[in-house]
Design a protein around this motif. Structure first.
Motif, PDB file in Angstrom:
ATOM      1  N   VAL A   1       6.004  -5.121   2.788  1.00 45.66           N
ATOM      2  CA  VAL A   1       5.826  -4.471   1.490  1.00 45.66           C
ATOM      3  C   VAL A   1       5.161  -3.111   1.678  1.00 45.66           C
ATOM      4  CG1 VAL A   1       4.632  -4.565  -0.735  1.00 45.66           C
ATOM      5  CG2 VAL A   1       5.744  -6.604   0.166  1.00 45.66           C
ATOM      6  N   GLY A   2       4.127  -3.060   2.517  1.00 51.36           N
ATOM      7  CA  GLY A   2       3.465  -1.785   2.782  1.00 51.36           C
ATOM      8  C   GLY A   2       4.409  -0.776   3.389  1.00 51.36           C
ATOM      9  N   ILE A   3       5.268  -1.231   4.306  1.00 50.66           N
ATOM     10  CA  ILE A   3       6.228  -0.337   4.942  1.00 50.66           C
ATOM     11  C   ILE A   3       7.235   0.197   3.929  1.00 50.66           C
ATOM     12  CG2 ILE A   3       8.155  -0.319   6.594  1.00 50.66           C
ATOM     13  CD1 ILE A   3       6.400  -2.348   8.232  1.00 50.66           C
ATOM     14  N   ALA A   4       7.605  -0.626   2.928  1.00 54.33           N
ATOM     15  CA  ALA A   4       8.602  -0.223   1.938  1.00 54.33           C
ATOM     16  C   ALA A   4       8.092   0.859   1.007  1.00 54.33           C
ATOM     17  CB  ALA A   4       9.050  -1.436   1.121  1.00 54.33           C
ATOM     18  N   LEU A   5       6.775   0.991   0.864  1.00 53.86           N
ATOM     19  CA  LEU A   5       6.195   1.999  -0.017  1.00 53.86           C
ATOM     20  C   LEU A   5       5.902   3.266   0.769  1.00 53.86           C
ATOM     21  CD1 LEU A   5       3.698  -0.259  -2.005  1.00 53.86           C
ATOM     22  CD2 LEU A   5       6.052   0.352  -2.606  1.00 53.86           C
ATOM     23  N   SER A   6       6.038   4.402   0.119  1.00 56.79           N
ATOM     24  CA  SER A   6       5.835   5.659   0.827  1.00 56.79           C
ATOM     25  C   SER A   6       5.337   6.728  -0.140  1.00 56.79           C
ATOM     26  CB  SER A   6       7.152   6.119   1.479  1.00 56.79           C
ATOM     27  OG  SER A   6       8.159   6.307   0.495  1.00 56.79           O
ATOM     28  N   GLY A   7       4.965   7.876   0.417  1.00 49.69           N
ATOM     29  CA  GLY A   7       4.578   9.032  -0.381  1.00 49.69           C
ATOM     30  C   GLY A   7       3.313   8.820  -1.189  1.00 49.69           C
ATOM     31  N   GLU A   8       3.327   9.355  -2.419  1.00 53.95           N
ATOM     32  CA  GLU A   8       2.152   9.283  -3.282  1.00 53.95           C
ATOM     33  C   GLU A   8       1.805   7.854  -3.673  1.00 53.95           C
ATOM     34  OE1 GLU A   8       2.689  11.784  -6.635  1.00 53.95           O
ATOM     35  OE2 GLU A   8       2.805  13.642  -5.476  1.00 53.95           O
ATOM     36  N   VAL A   9       2.808   7.003  -3.777  1.00 57.37           N
ATOM     37  CA  VAL A   9       2.554   5.604  -4.120  1.00 57.37           C
ATOM     38  C   VAL A   9       1.732   4.936  -3.017  1.00 57.37           C
ATOM     39  CG1 VAL A   9       3.616   3.363  -4.540  1.00 57.37           C
ATOM     40  CG2 VAL A   9       4.617   5.412  -5.534  1.00 57.37           C
ATOM     41  N   ALA A  10       2.131   5.163  -1.758  1.00 54.40           N
ATOM     42  CA  ALA A  10       1.394   4.586  -0.640  1.00 54.40           C
ATOM     43  C   ALA A  10      -0.032   5.118  -0.594  1.00 54.40           C
ATOM     44  CB  ALA A  10       2.113   4.888   0.673  1.00 54.40           C
ATOM     45  N   GLU A  11      -0.192   6.423  -0.818  1.00 52.62           N
ATOM     46  CA  GLU A  11      -1.530   7.017  -0.789  1.00 52.62           C
ATOM     47  C   GLU A  11      -2.398   6.462  -1.904  1.00 52.62           C
ATOM     48  OE1 GLU A  11      -4.739   9.376   0.285  1.00 52.62           O
ATOM     49  OE2 GLU A  11      -2.903   8.862   1.369  1.00 52.62           O
ATOM     50  N   GLY A  12      -1.838   6.379  -3.132  1.00 52.39           N
ATOM     51  CA  GLY A  12      -2.598   5.841  -4.248  1.00 52.39           C
ATOM     52  C   GLY A  12      -2.958   4.378  -4.059  1.00 52.39           C
ATOM     53  N   ALA A  13      -2.001   3.583  -3.559  1.00 52.50           N
ATOM     54  CA  ALA A  13      -2.263   2.161  -3.322  1.00 52.50           C
ATOM     55  C   ALA A  13      -3.329   1.983  -2.261  1.00 52.50           C
ATOM     56  CB  ALA A  13      -0.965   1.463  -2.904  1.00 52.50           C
ATOM     57  N   ARG A  14      -3.300   2.827  -1.244  1.00 54.97           N
ATOM     58  CA  ARG A  14      -4.289   2.721  -0.177  1.00 54.97           C
ATOM     59  C   ARG A  14      -5.704   2.951  -0.715  1.00 54.97           C
ATOM     60  NH1 ARG A  14      -1.415   5.047   3.556  1.00 54.97           N
ATOM     61  NH2 ARG A  14      -1.954   7.148   2.920  1.00 54.97           N
ATOM     62  N   LYS A  15      -5.867   3.965  -1.546  1.00 49.39           N
ATOM     63  CA  LYS A  15      -7.187   4.258  -2.104  1.00 49.39           C
ATOM     64  C   LYS A  15      -7.679   3.127  -3.004  1.00 49.39           C
ATOM     65  CE  LYS A  15      -6.729   9.308  -2.002  1.00 49.39           C
ATOM     66  NZ  LYS A  15      -6.612  10.544  -2.817  1.00 49.39           N
ATOM     67  N   LEU A  16      -6.776   2.568  -3.799  1.00 47.08           N
ATOM     68  CA  LEU A  16      -7.172   1.519  -4.734  1.00 47.08           C
ATOM     69  C   LEU A  16      -7.469   0.199  -4.041  1.00 47.08           C
ATOM     70  CD1 LEU A  16      -4.564   2.194  -7.575  1.00 47.08           C
ATOM     71  CD2 LEU A  16      -7.030   2.586  -7.711  1.00 47.08           C
ATOM     72  N   LEU A  17      -6.700  -0.103  -2.992  1.00 46.60           N
ATOM     73  CA  LEU A  17      -6.792  -1.425  -2.380  1.00 46.60           C
ATOM     74  C   LEU A  17      -7.791  -1.508  -1.234  1.00 46.60           C
ATOM     75  CD1 LEU A  17      -2.990  -2.297  -2.345  1.00 46.60           C
ATOM     76  CD2 LEU A  17      -4.758  -3.491  -3.634  1.00 46.60           C
ATOM     77  N   THR A  18      -8.238  -0.377  -0.720  1.00 47.46           N
ATOM     78  CA  THR A  18      -9.171  -0.406   0.408  1.00 47.46           C
ATOM     79  C   THR A  18     -10.456  -1.180   0.103  1.00 47.46           C
ATOM     80  OG1 THR A  18      -8.295   1.626   1.390  1.00 47.46           O
ATOM     81  CG2 THR A  18     -10.543   1.012   1.993  1.00 47.46           C
ATOM     82  N   PRO A  19     -11.113  -0.965  -1.056  1.00 47.16           N
ATOM     83  CA  PRO A  19     -12.315  -1.771  -1.337  1.00 47.16           C
ATOM     84  C   PRO A  19     -12.015  -3.265  -1.451  1.00 47.16           C
ATOM     85  CG  PRO A  19     -12.240   0.171  -2.763  1.00 47.16           C
ATOM     86  CD  PRO A  19     -10.912   0.069  -2.089  1.00 47.16           C
ATOM     87  N   LEU A  20     -10.873  -3.614  -2.070  1.00 46.09           N
ATOM     88  CA  LEU A  20     -10.495  -5.029  -2.150  1.00 46.09           C
ATOM     89  C   LEU A  20     -10.232  -5.609  -0.768  1.00 46.09           C
ATOM     90  CD1 LEU A  20      -8.081  -5.276  -5.225  1.00 46.09           C
ATOM     91  CD2 LEU A  20     -10.360  -6.267  -4.993  1.00 46.09           C
ATOM     92  N   ARG A  21      -9.565  -4.817   0.070  1.00 45.52           N
ATOM     93  CA  ARG A  21      -9.310  -5.281   1.441  1.00 45.52           C
ATOM     94  C   ARG A  21     -10.615  -5.575   2.167  1.00 45.52           C
ATOM     95  NH1 ARG A  21      -8.111  -0.824   5.745  1.00 45.52           N
ATOM     96  NH2 ARG A  21     -10.286  -0.493   5.120  1.00 45.52           N
ATOM     97  N   ASP A  22     -11.571  -4.674   2.056  1.00 43.80           N
ATOM     98  CA  ASP A  22     -12.835  -4.866   2.764  1.00 43.80           C
ATOM     99  C   ASP A  22     -13.559  -6.124   2.282  1.00 43.80           C
ATOM    100  OD1 ASP A  22     -12.311  -2.561   4.155  1.00 43.80           O
ATOM    101  OD2 ASP A  22     -13.544  -1.276   2.875  1.00 43.80           O
TER     102      ASP A  22
END
Length: 421
Positions: free
Chosen positions: A247-268
């Motif tokens: 799923v992560g590989i399927a996302l790209s560009g601004e969507v991937a960047e935005g998802a990364r910022k939002l999900l990083t605290p949840l991941r930790d």
């Protein structure tokens, strides 16, 4: 009401304790992962103060932690970069399999566990922990290093190999015939191939459908889609972790960047829960009887994993320092090894304690080898008088991907990621 109160008290205590442990680890310059595991051992079954009310919630949280770790790992690459990685890294994947599955298989045969036990323990020693390694790379600020795409390429090959290995192991454990095992394997390969096709051919459409200017909507859609795909993948005998990374590989560009910022605290948060749950699910009393064989196996496979990373980085044109960092980073074992041991324990009960002790050793040693392998080698070279100056040339630099050209045989990572501290 009483059960709910106990659950809240236990969860609050666990999360607060994780925060304190994480701050302490940061103060002394270590990854918090080994401390999370030791805390889980202390408060699990047979520990100092067993936690009962929050056990089920922690188990679910641990599953979400693995999924989020692999999702964020998948967001580092586009589908085209993944294909490039597979094309360039498959010799390293073959070397990885031979060097690291062989010690486990040989050990199982020497212990008299038979062919099924050999296949299972070989898998335990073969697969590195993508979850632990992803967290270590972020903790050490190495997501921008030149050797990181090589490390992730090896991990991706291992994760995708699980789509072949797990169905075969399951068929062997169940004693099904060739036909049944072949059907399970075809379903698994078909699932992975279909998702990769969608990511390659329609990745932009998927990203556009998921995209939203509202952070709340983007978070809900990406998280929901990831958990759904992970569940479907698990149902089809493909690892949930593989589904999340795809799923992560399927996302790209601004969507991937935005998802990364939002999900990083949840991941930790949930990654910490995962490591604690791993310790909670282990009875400390089972460790001492198998500690010696597990330690011997760990020593051998530390060396073989370091050799694997060194070889893979050398093929990609990485300098000496980056090669040793790559080798040290790949040492940790974790979630896949435990999944494999869990599948095999019904057929060969003796594999459970040995695999648990082995993984506990390497999941603690792994973050340490990731940090200290290259400095230790440099010190040894200095002591021997073999250092004539900084070695490794351009492959030794730290910093962001935007400041360097990618390795010749490794996929270029996204420029906007930078170095995460």
């Amino acid at each position: 009401m009483h059960d709910t109160t106990a659950l809240l008290v236990e969860l609050g205590s666990v999360i607060l304790g994780l925060g304190i442990i994480g701050r302490f680890a940061g103060r002394i310059g270590l990854s918090p992962i080994p401390l999370y595991l030791l805390a889980g051992l202390a408060f699990g079954e047979g520990g100092l103060l067993p936690l009962g009310a929050s056990e089920e919630f922690t188990a679910v949280g641990a599953e979400i932690g693995v999924i989020l770790l692999l999702l964020l790992l998948g967001l580092e690459y586009s589908a085209s970069e993944l294909v490039t990685s597979l094309k360039t890294q498959y010799p390293s994947g073959a070397v990885d399999f031979v060097l690291n599955a062989t010690p486990g298989a040989v050990a199982a045969l020497l212990l008299g566990w038979g062919p099924v036990g050999a296949v299972a323990l070989g898998g335990v020693t073969w697969i590195s922990s993508s979850g632990v390694i992803a967290k270590v790379l972020a903790d050490l600020g190495r997501l921008g290093n030149r050797e990181t795409p090589v490390i992730l390429g090896v991990l991706v090959i291992e994760d995708l190999s699980m789509a072949v290995y797990l169905p075969l192991l399951t068929a062997m454990l169940a004693g099904v015939g060739f036909a049944g095992g072949s059907i399970a394997l075809l379903v698994a390969l078909g699932t992975v191939g279909f998702v990769l096709y969608l990511a390659l051919r329609h990745g932009r459409l998927i990203s556009r459908a998921v995209s939203s200017d509202n952070p709340e909507m983007l978070l809900l859609v990406v998280l929901g889609l990831t958990v759904l795909v992970a569940g479907v993948a698990q149902q089809l005998q493909v690892s949930a972790a593989v589904g999340a990374s795809l799923v992560g590989i399927a996302l790209s560009g601004e969507v991937a960047e935005g998802a990364r910022k939002l999900l990083t605290p949840l991941r930790d948060l949930f990654a910490a829960v995962f490591f604690v749950f791993f310790g909670l699910s282990t009875d400390p009393a089972q460790i001492p009887p198998v500690l010696l064989p597990a330690a011997l196996l760990a020593v051998v496979t530390v060396l073989t994993k370091v050799a694997t990373g060194w070889y893979a980085a050398r093929r990609a044109g990485i300098g000496s320092r980056g090669r040793w960092r790559a080798g040290g980073t790949l040492v940790a074992r974790g979630e896949f090894s435990i999944v494999i041991a869990g599948l095999a324990v019904a057929t060969e009960p003796r594999i459970g304690p040995l695999a648990t002790a082995y993984v506990l050793i390497l999941v603690i040693v792994g973050p340490l080898t990731a940090r200290w392998t290259q400095p230790a080698v440099a010190r040894i070279q200095e002591w021997r008088g073999g250092k004539g100056g900084p070695s490794g040339g351009a492959g030794n630099g730290e910093g962001t991907r935007a400041a360097r050209q990618p390795a010749p045989e490794a996929p270029a990572a996204r420029e906007e990621l930078g170095t995460v501290g």
